[in-house]
Design a protein around this motif. Structure first.
Motif, short mmCIF file in Angstrom:
data_model
loop_
_atom_site.label_atom_id
_atom_site.label_comp_id
_atom_site.label_asym_id
_atom_site.label_seq_id
_atom_site.Cartn_x
_atom_site.Cartn_y
_atom_site.Cartn_z
N GLU A 15 4.37 -10.15 4.73
CA GLU A 15 3.55 -9.99 3.53
C GLU A 15 3.85 -8.75 2.28
N ASN A 42 8.71 -19.66 5.49
CA ASN A 42 7.49 -18.87 6.05
C ASN A 42 7.57 -19.63 7.40
N ASN A 48 -0.58 -12.81 5.27
CA ASN A 48 -0.67 -13.44 4.03
C ASN A 48 0.80 -13.73 3.60
N THR A 49 1.67 -13.63 4.34
CA THR A 49 3.20 -14.10 3.79
C THR A 49 3.20 -15.25 2.91
N GLU A 52 1.66 -14.64 -0.46
CA GLU A 52 2.49 -13.92 -1.35
C GLU A 52 3.42 -14.35 -1.92
#
Length: 319
Positions: A15, A42, A48-49, A52
């Motif tokens: 993230e 992903n 929180n990748t 983002e």
């Protein structure tokens, strides 16, 4: 008409690196005259990748994402991106910023001169890893180069450029054990390697644990060579011959009055040794059988939960 580049970036818990890698790559490519798009994959991140990446895709219209349903592994994440990329050339690069984006113009120059694959390898051991990791990495590339028909440079990375026609062939390959670095070498075409010096990781820690690295090493060897089976056969043949040669010694000792069968310690040691050897050989054979078993199930390499790259009619999508 300008050529288009697809930048494929697998991301697992990255993230804090997403924004920076977009800036670094954009800076390296803005003056080259190429159109380019980002395709982030992903790979089952639990931070929180994804959010983002979505935030960046709202800011820039050339940023896309593929959200896999779980962590399928880096090689399958790369394959997911390549399968959906539409650029004239596809560039794969890690999200941790250890691959220098400044090398991209040089890679594009080689591509324009006719090379269909431009790959990179470390010019020296990674100074940002411990000594054990460096030794195991060097040993891995040495072993796989010996047991397979392909020579892999020490420090071979997933930072590479492939022409669209190469990517089209990669899309057709649907193997259970998919080792991209070996597959790129195996597939042929006109290739050239560029040495690079890795940068320090901006944030986070490497995703590969020791167990995952061992699993990757075994799977990679099994995917590209049957020489371990030949080795197992050779070991069995050698020890069978040694056993045959031992029979005359026993008979001669017996008739000469020597007790050739005494010595419990040596007997137990011999039994333990051969027992371990048998388990080793069975393990080699079992690994190949296991790979065949999983391949025959014909399960998808990965499952896409969501993406903004293409319109998906049925969710999830299997490949």
């Amino acid at each position: 008409m300008k050529k288009k580049l697809s930048i494929v970036i697998p991301a697992f818990n990255e993230e804090r690196n997403i924004c920076q890698i977009v800036l670094e790559i954009s800076k390296a490519l803005n003056e080259t005259g190429y159109l380019f798009e980002f395709i982030f994959i992903n790979d089952g991140s639990f931070d929180n990748t994804l959010n983002e990446i979505k935030l960046q895709s709202k800011k820039y219209d050339n940023i896309f994402y593929i959200d896999l349903s779980r962590n399928f592994g880096k090689d399958y994440a790369l394959k997911a991106g390549i399968n959906l990329a539409k650029g004239d050339a596809i560039i794969t690069i890690d999200a941790d910023l250890q691959h220098p984006a400044s090398l991209l113009p040089k890679m594009l120059q080689y591509w324009e001169t006719g090379y269909e694959i431009v790959y990179t390898y470390r010019d020296k051991p990674n100074p940002y890893t411990n000594i054990l990791s460096r030794i195991s990495s060097a040993l891995f590339y040495k072993i796989i180069s010996i047991v397979s028909d392909n020579t892999l440079e020490n420090g071979l990375s997933d930072f590479r450029l492939v022409d669209k026609k190469v990517a089209d062939e990669l899309v057709k390959i649907n193997e259970y054990e998919f080792f991209f670095r070996g597959m790129i070498k195996w597939i042929g075409y006109s290739q050239i390697g560029i040495p690079y010096t890795p940068s320090a990781r901006l944030t986070g820690t490497p995703a590969y644990s020791s167990f995952k690295l061992i699993k990757l090493a075994i799977g990679s060897i099994m995917a590209f060579s049957v020489k371990p089976l030949y080795l197992a056969t050779g070991i069995g043949l050698v020890f069978s011959l040694l056993a045959l040669f031992y029979i005359p010694y026993i008979l001669i000792s017996y008739f000469c009055g020597y007790d050739a069968l005494s010595g419990w310690a040596s007997l137990i040691a011999t039994v333990a040794f051969f027992g371990g050897l048998q388990l080793l050989v069975l393990g080699i054979i079992g690994s190949y059988l296991g790979s065949i078993f999983l391949q025959t199930k014909n399960r998808p390499n990965y499952i896409i939960r969501s993406t903004n790259l293409i319109q998906i009619e049925n969710d999830p999508v299997e490949f």
